[in-house]
Design a protein around this motif. Structure first.
Motif, mmCIF file in Angstrom:
data_model
loop_
_atom_site.group_PDB
_atom_site.id
_atom_site.type_symbol
_atom_site.label_atom_id
_atom_site.label_comp_id
_atom_site.label_asym_id
_atom_site.label_seq_id
_atom_site.Cartn_x
_atom_site.Cartn_y
_atom_site.Cartn_z
ATOM 1 N N GLU A 1 -40.419 23.852 -31.254
ATOM 2 C CA GLU A 1 -39.234 23.863 -30.399
ATOM 3 C C GLU A 1 -38.292 25.018 -30.739
ATOM 4 O O GLU A 1 -37.943 25.237 -31.895
ATOM 5 C CB GLU A 1 -38.468 22.545 -30.559
ATOM 6 N N ASN B 1 -32.417 23.039 -22.482
ATOM 7 C CA ASN B 1 -33.174 21.932 -23.049
ATOM 8 C C ASN B 1 -34.170 22.400 -24.107
ATOM 9 O O ASN B 1 -35.019 21.637 -24.550
ATOM 10 C CB ASN B 1 -33.929 21.187 -21.940
ATOM 11 N N GLY B 2 -34.054 23.670 -24.513
ATOM 12 C CA GLY B 2 -34.998 24.221 -25.472
ATOM 13 C C GLY B 2 -36.299 24.612 -24.791
ATOM 14 O O GLY B 2 -36.527 24.307 -23.616
ATOM 15 N N GLU C 1 -34.577 26.172 -29.810
ATOM 16 C CA GLU C 1 -33.363 25.689 -29.158
ATOM 17 C C GLU C 1 -32.235 26.721 -29.146
ATOM 18 O O GLU C 1 -31.194 26.478 -28.543
ATOM 19 C CB GLU C 1 -32.868 24.422 -29.859
ATOM 20 N N ASN C 2 -32.429 27.854 -29.808
ATOM 21 C CA ASN C 2 -31.324 28.811 -29.943
ATOM 22 C C ASN C 2 -31.565 30.112 -29.186
ATOM 23 O O ASN C 2 -30.904 31.116 -29.446
ATOM 24 C CB ASN C 2 -31.051 29.107 -31.426
#
Length: 331
Positions: A48, A57-58, A50-51
């Motif tokens: 994942e 929502n990633g 995410e940033n």
């Protein structure tokens, strides 16, 4: 040996290489990307993400790389599944040798990244690739360990920085170091040793990783880190340390072997570029991404430096008005 000439060639993919290709394509430079042995770079072994801006929502690492690849191709980038074995930067045009042929180019962008140094105990790299609780980047993955116990291996500034960063999320950070004292700066040592969430395990090495299996979803069993087997280097005594995550912070190795020392590097092997640019000491050769970044090593900063490299290359080509030989067909 078959030969192809291009105005600009980009070695390596990942966020830096793909972004450089996108910008070079939009500048009508018709770039060729030689993607190497790990198309998409380190994010292809990340779960994942995410940033990375734009994905609220990633997004999975491999999916993000596939999106960047498709975007570059849609704009006209050609991507070849070849690995560069050597380059000759002391001649014009530059010459690149791959396992199946050779290329020449007027401008060269190096975006080959850096590889994390693993512990070499079998499961650490495998679990890192599968999202099994092992990571080489606290900034990337620390958020996933909120309220959990984690361990960091290493004794330099990077290891202590990772440990301090992880205290923002983890309930306890175990700092495992094979010596009696840290190699980090005095200021960094003082901060880490004074932090109430950090426990230091001196003279210890990680001898093995103990895992546990559980069913993430019906029919989908995954393997996750459960504990570390620590060994005291003084007397060989072993102990178990239960953790949910392990962060390996013993350094990265820039992927520059194919350059054979033709470009200057810093003390840790990262390519040196002119401050505020992507330019190396050889006019027409540019570097971007983790191969020249020992500080941030993030997907977004790699992408930004890829943009810089493409713009720097386009401006350099325009200023030099290089005469382009007629392109030949590569077979």
């Amino acid at each position: 040996m078959p030969m192809t000439h291009r105005r600009i060639i980009i070695i390596g993919t990942g966020p830096a290489g793909y972004t450089a290709a996108i910008y070079a394509s939009r500048a009508n430079l018709q770039p060729l990307v030689l993607e190497g042995v790990q198309p998409g770079g380190q994010l292809t072994i990340t779960t994942e993400v995410e940033n990375f801006p734009g994905f609220r929502n990633g997004i999975q690492g491999p999916e993000l790389m596939e999106e960047l690849r498709a975007q570059a191709q849609r704009l006209g980038t050609e991507i070849a599944s070849e690995t560069v074995l050597s380059v000759e930067l002391g001649q014009r045009p530059f010459r690149l040798v791959t396992e199946s042929g050779a290329y020449t180019c007027d401008a060269l962008v190096i975006a080959t990244g850096a590889s994390a140094k693993w512990l070499g105990i079998g499961k650490d790299e495998d679990l890192g690739r599968k999202g099994g609780g092992v990571s080489a980047c606290a900034t990337c993955d620390g958020f996933f360990y909120r309220g959990k116990d984690v361990a960091v291996v290493g004794g330099g500034d990077t290891a202590l920085e990772e440990a301090l960063y992880l205290t923002n999320f983890a309930s306890r950070v175990h700092l495992v170091h094979r010596r009696e004292g840290f190699r980090a700066s005095k200021a960094m040592q003082d901060r880490a040793l004074a932090h109430p969430k950090i426990t230091v395990h001196w003279n210890q090495v990680v001898a093995d990783l103990r895992t546990r299996r559980f069913e993430a979803s019906p029919g989908n069993e995954v393997e996750k880190l459960g504990s570390l087997l620590l060994r005291d280097i003084r007397d060989g005594r072993e102990s178990s340390l239960a953790v949910d995550g392990l962060f390996v912070a013993i350094g990265h190795r820039p992927n520059t072997a194919f350059l054979q020392g033709q470009l200057p590097v810093d003390a840790n092997g990262y390519l040196l570029v002119e401050k505020g640019s992507s330019r190396t000491v050889i006019p027409g050769v540019f570097a971007c991404g983790d191969v020249q970044d020992s500080v941030y090593r993030q997907a977004i900063t790699a992408a930004g430096s890829g943009c810089m490299a493409a713009i720097d290359a386009e401006r350099w080509l325009a200023e030099t008005s290089t005469s382009i030989p007629k392109e030949t067909t590569h077979v």
